[in-house]
Design an enzyme around this catalytic site. Structure first.
Site, PDB file in Angstrom:
ATOM      1  N   LYS A 256       0.942  -1.067   0.025  1.00  0.00           N
ATOM      2  CA  LYS A 256      -0.068  -0.173   0.090  1.00  0.00           C
ATOM      3  C   LYS A 256       0.764   1.135   0.142  1.00  0.00           C
ATOM      4  CE  LYS A 256      -0.512  -0.005   5.107  1.00  0.00           C
ATOM      5  NZ  LYS A 256      -1.315   0.123   6.195  1.00  0.00           N
TER       6      LYS A 256
ATOM      7  N   ARG B 289     -10.238   0.839  14.856  1.00  0.00           N
ATOM      8  CA  ARG B 289      -9.962   1.647  13.758  1.00  0.00           C
ATOM      9  C   ARG B 289     -10.841   1.106  12.741  1.00  0.00           C
ATOM     10  NH1 ARG B 289      -4.055   1.379  11.062  1.00  0.00           N
ATOM     11  NH2 ARG B 289      -4.766  -0.710  10.698  1.00  0.00           N
TER      12      ARG B 289
ATOM     13  N   TYR C 298      15.449  30.376   8.292  1.00  0.00           N
ATOM     14  CA  TYR C 298      14.096  30.908   8.706  1.00  0.00           C
ATOM     15  C   TYR C 298      14.181  30.958  10.312  1.00  0.00           C
ATOM     16  CZ  TYR C 298      12.034  30.557   4.362  1.00  0.00           C
ATOM     17  OH  TYR C 298      11.516  30.839   2.901  1.00  0.00           O
TER      18      TYR C 298
ATOM     19  N   MET D 189      11.897  24.555   2.580  1.00  0.00           N
ATOM     20  CA  MET D 189      10.919  23.728   1.628  1.00  0.00           C
ATOM     21  C   MET D 189      11.672  23.114   0.660  1.00  0.00           C
ATOM     22  SD  MET D 189       8.000  24.961  -1.305  1.00  0.00           S
ATOM     23  CE  MET D 189       6.752  25.173  -0.005  1.00  0.00           C
TER      24      MET D 189
END
Length: 366
Positions: free
Chosen positions: A50, A140, A254, A302
């Site tokens: 998956k 779940r 940053y 980023m």
């Protein structure tokens, strides 16, 4: 008139070369599968592919596992199931979390096994070519024990549940789930499956007939706190973009959180949270340059990270060099720990900008 470069010529010039690359060892995936087969025998080992085989490429991983002998695969959704069926016509494919009602034709057309999670699924799929999911403590997906006990006896391809705390061997819920699942699975004339990757290592009583490893196939450690029994699968590299030496006290990145002193040398590297290098890894993470560990400085951006290369010989690192972010003894679990998360999140977050190269996996025998 200005000349216009063709895309082919630009690529040929290296202008569009990707800033990072993933090297994925399919032989290592197969080796891990076989290691788990040997450990779990006589239980069979399915392949959980998956989330695009945990971000490493289902279209490459699943055929390699099939050539090695894997014949049962688990995916999350119908899109993954259909894509895998187009590749592998001769295997069983179970879909863990897609709805059944309204999608019966897709399951039949692609010969997919629906995992029945609630009474509505049972009503929508009365046949025996399905997987019954029992909730034994994960809370779940799956039928609760009372609903299972009230269920009229019928045949299923497989009966399964999922361990909540398998990576914590001493947790009391493991044994409680095992006992409850053994009781409820015995009501059905079908193979039983409980163990995930870590569950396989809890002992033979957890393995039942079929185990469903995911993360261990891809080189993550199913035994936290102990040496990993799995072979590394992934190498992640990113290109050095720039080298600078501080000529005065400065801050990096940053928020100006990291301070550097005159004389410190920094390498800016082309990887950031847009590539799956999680921002939360900003403190404590690092990389390898020319075989030496160097720390990350400042926040992950980023598209870039900054490494402190002061400890390396001057001139030894240049723009265009490759920094190893995963590999050579530094794995996804290490990065995950630095980010306060798990290796699963790192693998499934790896971005599309990396160039992916696969090695091995061709014609692997059973």
């Amino acid at each position: 008139m200005a000349s216009r470069l063709s895309e082919a010529s630009v690529r040929g010039a290296g202008v569009l070369a990707p800033p990072g690359r993933l090297l994925i060892d399919l032989d290592a995936v197969v080796t891990n599968w076989r290691t788990l087969c040997d450990l779990a025998a006589p239980a069979a080992i399915a392949g959980v592919v998956k989330a695009d085989a945990y971000g490493l490429g289902m279209d490459q991983v699943a055929p390699a596992l099939r050539r090695a002998g894997c014949s049962l695969f688990f995916v999350a959704g119908l899109d993954e199931g259909a894509a895998l069926r187009r590749q592998l016509p001769d295997v069983e494919i179970a879909v863990l979390s897609a709805p059944v009602d309204g999608f019966q034709a897709i399951y039949r057309d692609y010969r997919l096994l629906p995992v029945l999670n609630h009474r509505g699924d049972l009503a929508a799929w009365p046949g025996d070519d399905a997987v019954l999911h029992i909730d034994t403590g994960m809370t779940r997906l799956g039928l609760d024990p009372a609903a299972v006990r009230a269920l009229e006896r019928r045949r299923f391809r497989l009966v399964m549940s999922h361990l909540a705390c398998a990576d914590e061997p001493e947790h009391g819920l493991n044994e409680a789930q095992r006992c409850l699942f053994a009781e409820l699975a015995a009501r059905f004339d079908a193979p039983a499956s409980l163990a995930n990757s870590s569950g396989i290592f809890l002992g033979s009583g957890y393995r039942f007939d079929i185990a469903r490893p995911g993360m261990a196939l891809y080189g993550l450690n199913p035994t936290p706190g102990l040496p990993s029994p799995m072979r590394p699968v992934l190498r992640l590299e990113a290109r050095v973009l720039q080298i600078r030496e501080a000529d005065r006290p400065l801050t990096v990145g940053y928020g100006a959180e990291a301070e550097i002193r005159p004389g410190q040398r920094l390498a800016t590297v082309a990887a950031g949270y847009a590539d799956g290098y999680l921002r939360a890894a900003s403190p404590g993470a690092g990389a390898l340059l020319h075989g030496r560990r160097v720390p990350l400085v400042g926040r992950v951006s980023m598209d870039t990270i900054v490494l402190d290369v002061t400890g390396l010989p001057p001139g030894s690192v240049e723009p265009g060099d490759w920094a190893v972010l995963i590999g050579e003894g530094m794995d996804a679990d290490d990065l995950a720990e630095a980010a306060g998360t798990i290796g699963y999140e790192f693998l499934t977050s790896l971005g599309a900008r990396y160039e992916r190269t696969y090695t091995g996996g061709e014609g692997a025998g059973a």
